[in-house]
Design an enzyme around this catalytic site. Structure first.
Site, PDB file in Angstrom:
ATOM      1  N   SER A   1      -9.437  -1.802   7.336  1.00 20.51           N
ATOM      2  CA  SER A   1      -8.832  -1.551   6.023  1.00 20.51           C
ATOM      3  C   SER A   1      -7.992  -2.688   5.475  1.00 20.51           C
ATOM      4  O   SER A   1      -7.607  -2.650   4.299  1.00 20.51           O
ATOM      5  CB  SER A   1      -7.993  -0.273   6.071  1.00 20.51           C
ATOM      6  OG  SER A   1      -8.831   0.844   6.187  1.00 20.51           O
TER       7      SER A   1
ATOM      8  N   SER B   1      -9.397   0.465   3.306  1.00 23.15           N
ATOM      9  CA  SER B   1      -8.678   1.372   2.438  1.00 23.15           C
ATOM     10  C   SER B   1      -7.551   0.723   1.653  1.00 23.15           C
ATOM     11  O   SER B   1      -7.008   1.324   0.731  1.00 23.15           O
ATOM     12  CB  SER B   1      -8.105   2.520   3.273  1.00 23.15           C
ATOM     13  OG  SER B   1      -7.156   2.029   4.232  1.00 23.15           O
TER      14      SER B   1
ATOM     15  N   LYS C   1       0.864  -1.182   0.000  1.00 24.10           N
ATOM     16  CA  LYS C   1       0.000   0.000   0.000  1.00 24.10           C
ATOM     17  C   LYS C   1       0.903   1.236   0.000  1.00 24.10           C
ATOM     18  O   LYS C   1       1.897   1.272   0.751  1.00 24.10           O
ATOM     19  CB  LYS C   1      -0.852  -0.065   1.275  1.00 24.10           C
ATOM     20  CG  LYS C   1      -1.968   0.920   1.404  1.00 24.10           C
ATOM     21  CD  LYS C   1      -2.752   0.604   2.689  1.00 24.10           C
ATOM     22  CE  LYS C   1      -3.968   1.479   2.865  1.00 24.10           C
ATOM     23  NZ  LYS C   1      -4.725   1.122   4.088  1.00 24.10           N
TER      24      LYS C   1
END
Lengths: 469, 69
Positions: free
Chosen positions: A179, A155, A80
């Protein structure tokens, strides 16, 4: 479908270690998948192909020379885009940080490097990790590999989508309200949030320092076990990181859960649940019972308090750390993000302090009711069917607010409680989108959830199914 | 749906205390949702005791480690 990219992370690492496959072959297989399919999925922000090839060659040469390899040697991964690597841009999924170059490298990236993992680059994410759906106004929305109009969950949207699409064998995500677990369940992969403080957060973009967690999105519980073993443990640069010993999580994966006691907390987690999700969840419980576990339905009257407080902590902390940018560049945030942050400025400090102060007593109460008589709590990871990107787009229509905010209803409480929680795939809905089973245990009992997840995956094949791209 | 009465004065308060201006209509909608949080917090009044403090969470994490069920 390439057979190589169908391997799990641990299968790939073990195959490299045994000399059955080269790291270079794994990297090329992953690069080919990305080249062929990321145009539709949009999981990748930056691809470091040549650096990955060089790192893979180094692993292959080390093996040929008889050197001892790390536990993840030669396995392609991505992260990420909020894990800092010194000298490399880390956008945090935002316009505001599109050119941000950190001076430090995240402790978890250093640990993955030391374990021999091959870093192929960075992944799409919700802007500043602040939405549960995977919308991103700056880098484009990430699309679900199972059906592109559907959201990926957020996320860690690119992390879930890239593992599901077989672009990589593992991806780093982060979890402040779900997330990791939401993109894991929605994309049909396995995701682990450890105990709060289990994995150091040095060099990781903050969202909410009380609830942020570092963790993997992978194919299997065994993958998560090895990944956690590599990344967990105290870091002197993160004084909040736990000093608890890091066990050999893979050793706990015996396949046996006979005698395991599982609680289903019926308050909150089953409220308004979609009938298809409930049916699939019950079928997953039947599988666990078939393996010798017992399942008991219980009530936890404190869930209303936990649910209320959990919404307060991350919104207060998130609003505080974004205040300067919210004054200076509010137009540089997506509509849904500055809308979400804005409400945080209305929260009284007394509410926030109350939420933090009640956290310890409520953790004790939850453990006493649910995790003293029982070893695990089981819930659906997401209590609704996977929504489309359009249905949860509040940039276009504020009327979608409730659906957008409700996506994380079943994951957020475990961030507030700080409990280790695993999501594993357990079925599909009538739209062909995955459904996930969430398992939580007492603090630092990651081995428990991994043991149950692994046992479940030994007798089911939901985690092996691959989307057709 | 009618906008909750708390929205305009809260917008003024945010501007005065934080220097943050209303960014868009969605933010205004979201601010209206805060009434639900106020109501939920009102139901919890009286549950926090004088000795509760944030550091009790780290202690609870250690104390609640798994023992035989």
């Amino acid at each position: 479908m390439s057979a190589l990219t169908s391997l799990s992370m641990t299968e790939a690492a073990d195959a490299v270690a045994r000399g059955e496959v080269t790291s270079e072959a794994l990297v090329e297989a992953c690069l080919a998948r990305i080249a062929a399919h990321d145009g539709g999925v949009n999981a990748v922000i930056r691809l470091d192909a040549e650096e990955a090839r060089a790192a893979a060659r180094a692993v292959d040469q080390a093996r040929a020379a008889g050197k001892i390899l790390g536990p993840l040697a030669g396995v392609p991964m991505m992260h990420k885009d909020m894990y800092y690597r010194a000298g490399k841009v880390s956008t945090c999924g935002s316009k505001i940080r599109k050119d941000f170059v950190p001076k430090v490298t995240a402790t978890v990236l250093n640990r993955l490097d030391d374990a021999g993992a091959v870093d192929m680059g960075t992944l799409n994410m919700a802007e500043f990790a602040q939405n549960p759906t995977g919308h991103n106004a700056h880098f484009g929305h990430c699309h679900n590999p199972w059906s592109l109009p559907y959201c990926t969950g957020g996320s860690s949207s690119g992390s879930g989508a890239s593992v599901a699409a077989r672009f990589v064998f593992a991806a780093l995500g982060s979890d402040t309200g779900g997330s990791i677990r939401l993109p894991a369940t929605i994309c049909g992969v396995t995701g682990l949030k450890g105990t709060q403080t289990r994995v150091p957060r040095t060099g990781v973009m903050p969202l909410s320092f009380s609830a942020d967690n570092v963790g993997p999105l992978v194919r299997t519980a065994r993958d998560a076990a090895r990944f956690l073993k590599v990344t967990a443990g105290p870091c002197p640069k993160d004084p909040t990181s736990a000093k608890e010993p890091v066990p050999d999580y893979e050793a706990a994966l015996t396949g046996s859960i006979a005698g395991l006691k599982i609680a289903v907390v019926e308050d909150w987690f089953l409220d308004g649940i979609d009938p298809e999700v409930l049916k699939t969840f019950e079928a997953a419980l039947d599988v666990l019972k078939g393996l010798g576990a017992s399942v008991t339905r219980i009530a936890v009257p404190e869930m209303a308090a936990i649910g209320t407080y959990t919404a307060l902590v991350s919104r207060s902390e998130g609003a505080a750390i974004h205040a300067n940018w919210m004054r200076e560049y509010p137009q540089d945030y997506a509509v849904h993000l500055n809308a979400r942050l804005y409400g945080g400025y209305s929260l009284p400090a007394t509410f926030y302090i109350e939420a933090l102060s009640r956290r310890g007593p409520l953790l004790r109460a939850f453990c006493e009711r649910a995790l003293t008589p029982y070893h695990l709590v089981a819930t659906p990871t997401l209590r609704i069917k996977v929504p489309t990107l359009a249905e949860t787009d509040i940039d276009v229509d504020p009327a979608n607010w409730d659906r957008f905010m409700g996506v994380s209803a079943n994951t957020r409480p475990f961030n507030y409680l700080g409990l280790p929680t695993l999501s594993v795939p357990c079925g599909f809905d009538s739209n062909g989108l995955p459904i996930g089973l969430q398992l939580s245990a007492r603090p630092f009992a990651e081995a428990r959830v991994l043991q149950a997840g692994d046992a479940f995956q030994r007798v089911t094949d939901w985690h092996k199914r691959e989307p057709v791209l | 749906m009618e906008e909750p009465a708390l929205v305009p004065p809260t917008m003024e308060q945010i501007a005065r205390w934080q220097g943050v201006q209303l960014p868009n209509a969605t933010a205004r909608h979201g601010l209206g949702e805060m009434q639900g949080l106020i109501d939920a917090m009102a139901k919890l009044r009286g549950t926090m005791v004088f000795e509760d403090e944030p550091s009790s969470f780290e202690a609870a994490l250690r104390d609640c480690k798994e023992q035989e069920a």
